[in-house]
Scaffold this motif. Sequence first.
Motif, short mmCIF file in Angstrom:
data_model
loop_
_atom_site.label_atom_id
_atom_site.label_comp_id
_atom_site.label_asym_id
_atom_site.label_seq_id
_atom_site.Cartn_x
_atom_site.Cartn_y
_atom_site.Cartn_z
N ALA A 105 36.63 -54.33 34.27
CA ALA A 105 37.00 -55.26 33.20
C ALA A 105 35.70 -55.76 32.58
O ALA A 105 34.92 -56.44 33.25
N CYS A 106 35.46 -55.41 31.32
CA CYS A 106 34.22 -55.78 30.65
C CYS A 106 34.15 -57.29 30.42
O CYS A 106 35.19 -57.95 30.26
N PRO A 107 32.94 -57.84 30.35
CA PRO A 107 32.80 -59.29 30.09
C PRO A 107 33.44 -59.68 28.77
O PRO A 107 33.35 -58.95 27.78
N GLY A 145 33.55 -63.57 31.77
CA GLY A 145 34.38 -63.09 32.86
C GLY A 145 34.43 -61.57 32.90
O GLY A 145 34.58 -60.91 31.88
N GLN A 146 34.34 -61.00 34.10
CA GLN A 146 34.29 -59.55 34.25
C GLN A 146 34.73 -59.14 35.65
O GLN A 146 34.86 -59.97 36.54
N TYR A 147 34.95 -57.85 35.82
CA TYR A 147 35.15 -57.24 37.13
C TYR A 147 34.49 -55.88 37.05
O TYR A 147 34.98 -54.98 36.38
N MET A 155 23.68 -64.70 29.81
CA MET A 155 22.72 -63.61 29.97
C MET A 155 23.42 -62.28 30.27
O MET A 155 22.95 -61.22 29.86
N ARG A 156 24.55 -62.35 30.96
CA ARG A 156 25.33 -61.14 31.23
C ARG A 156 25.88 -60.57 29.93
O ARG A 156 25.85 -59.36 29.70
N LEU A 157 26.36 -61.45 29.05
CA LEU A 157 26.83 -61.01 27.74
C LEU A 157 25.68 -60.45 26.91
O LEU A 157 25.85 -59.46 26.20
N GLN A 158 24.54 -61.10 27.02
CA GLN A 158 23.36 -60.65 26.29
C GLN A 158 23.00 -59.21 26.65
O GLN A 158 22.70 -58.39 25.77
N ASP A 159 23.04 -58.88 27.93
CA ASP A 159 22.69 -57.54 28.38
C ASP A 159 23.77 -56.51 28.05
O ASP A 159 23.49 -55.44 27.53
N THR A 160 25.02 -56.87 28.36
CA THR A 160 26.11 -55.91 28.18
C THR A 160 26.28 -55.50 26.73
O THR A 160 26.45 -54.32 26.42
N TYR A 161 26.21 -56.48 25.84
CA TYR A 161 26.48 -56.20 24.43
C TYR A 161 25.21 -56.12 23.58
O TYR A 161 25.27 -56.13 22.36
N ARG A 162 24.06 -56.06 24.25
CA ARG A 162 22.77 -55.88 23.58
C ARG A 162 22.58 -56.90 22.47
O ARG A 162 22.30 -56.56 21.31
N SER A 183 47.02 -61.65 26.19
CA SER A 183 46.29 -62.29 25.10
C SER A 183 45.49 -61.24 24.36
O SER A 183 45.15 -60.19 24.92
N ASP A 184 45.20 -61.53 23.09
CA ASP A 184 44.22 -60.72 22.37
C ASP A 184 42.85 -61.29 22.66
O ASP A 184 42.70 -62.47 23.00
N VAL A 185 41.83 -60.46 22.53
CA VAL A 185 40.44 -60.89 22.77
C VAL A 185 39.64 -60.56 21.52
O VAL A 185 39.63 -59.40 21.08
N GLN A 186 38.96 -61.57 20.96
CA GLN A 186 38.23 -61.35 19.71
C GLN A 186 37.10 -60.34 19.87
O GLN A 186 36.86 -59.52 18.99
N ALA A 187 36.39 -60.40 20.98
CA ALA A 187 35.29 -59.46 21.20
C ALA A 187 35.08 -59.28 22.70
O ALA A 187 35.12 -60.24 23.47
N GLY A 188 34.85 -58.01 23.09
CA GLY A 188 34.64 -57.71 24.50
C GLY A 188 35.96 -57.62 25.25
O GLY A 188 37.04 -57.58 24.68
N GLY A 189 35.86 -57.59 26.60
CA GLY A 189 37.04 -57.65 27.44
C GLY A 189 37.80 -56.36 27.61
O GLY A 189 38.95 -56.37 28.07
N ALA A 190 37.19 -55.22 27.25
CA ALA A 190 37.90 -53.94 27.38
C ALA A 190 38.07 -53.56 28.86
O ALA A 190 37.33 -54.04 29.72
#
Length: 542
Positions: free
Chosen positions: A510-512, A432-434, A142-149, A466-473
């Motif tokens: 740190a974005c999810p 995962g986020q901060y 749900m956190r991913l759902q909100d953050t990335y619309r 590591s590289d991240v495919q999506a998110g994590g900025a």
Amino acid sequence: MAVCCWLLVHGLLFTSSFAHNEFFTSIGQMTDLLFTEKDLVRSLKDYIRAEENKLEQIKNLCVSRWADKLDVLSAVATQDPEGFLGHPVNAFKLMKRLNTEWGELESLVLTDMSDVFISNLTIQRQHFPDDNDQTGAAKALMRLQDTYRLDTNTISTGQLPGLSSAALYQSSLTVDDCFDLGKVAYSEADYYHTELWMVQALKQLDQGDQSGAVDAVTILDYLSYSVYQQGELERALQFTKRLLELDPAHQRANGNLKYFEYQLSKQKKVEEGDAEGRQKRETRGQADDYLPERKTYERLCRGEGVRMTPRRQSRLFCRYFDNDRHPRYVIGPVKQEDEWDRPRIVRYHNIVSDKEMEKVKELAKPRLRRATISNPVTGVLETAHYRISKSAWLGAYEHPVVDKINQRIEDITGLDVTTAEDLQVANYGVGGQYEPHFDFGRKNEPDAFEELGTGNRIATWLLYMSDVQAGGATVFTDAGAAVWPKKGTAVFWYNLHPSGEGDYRTRHAACPVLVGNKWVSNKWIHERGQEFRRRCGLQETD
């Protein structure tokens, strides 16, 4: 199976003969034993039939729902566990299977004579995720759902952004999965997400998806109440009427129907220009947030709202950097790139090798624990809902590679790392986020680093492993900057002005992680020892 049955019958016969051996001198009394044996044979056949039925249920359960699918899934997943679990739907479904579905299987076979299997499963279950873990995985989705619309259908079908290289691990949610997500939100009084996921569950059910645990009536019951809690009386009434079409005798729905109709009639009597009533209806949605910069934070995580004009962008450069002809980098300078100007954030490329990063991960993995924050009031380290990651600390003495990385940081930044904190290695899994924070201690936190005795955190070195495919900025909410993970690179910035005052533009987050796994290591460098390496000044400028 045959051995177990024989042991059971043998045990019963042995007990019977031992208890009644005095009867064997009488034919008449021994006749009773014949009927006793007949009863035992009948009981044995009933037992065998019951076991066969149970085994058939287990066989059907495993074959239809698990065995074939999970055999293929496990073969693929175990080839690249991090890549597989980098998809948040896979992580959630793994939590659910181990916490819920395997538990159902255990309950089904508890009376089975398969002691070895039951013992093994029971022993292993103590290491399985529990309800809290499953709830945490649901909240992450749900956190991913909100953050990335992301809409619920995008998540349910597994069509997530950044899946070009991870399509092999794509997975989807069932009706039961969507319902469980809605229930988690409901238990948290999060009626906004309850509605979203109950609607998705109902949609999939209407489209013909099968469910073995939930029906439309149950979903509509949750749905009508969740939209009512958000002030949507008309929709609550519609869902209740639909529920009663399916189950006219539903006691709670009949009571709600009368209540909703009564409340709706009262609402309609309110004047249309009633500002208070209109505002209450228009504020329907997510609950008030404790984070004032939530929208800015989430926009930056999506790559939106970055505040860098073309003119400012034109002043950012890439260069070969030798730190004033440092002996180690005169011949082989490092690649330095300007990421941002105010505050100045630079990135160093190819700063560590794959072999070095793998060794750091290897050292950190056995000791990874839930990351903590320092309570600004008590100074005590504690976990927090806004920092979801696992971390470990590595000292320079533990392995030459750690010492080598520390020396490299000192050589490139020109700062003394002997008073710096140990290398912190962090892993951000699903969701995962901060959330936005400062690395330095502020004036209202005078004792933030008193125990260390090395002063405030003057600078931060952040290495992406590591590289991240999506998110994590990594985003800087005050500056409007976003820095994206790139394996083998490190970003560096000063947390303090030359005057020693904190630079509030360095507030960052740190974005999810949406798809993939994010490995980073941090080096927080402190003030003590930098007196002749970074001269102090009166101006609070770069």
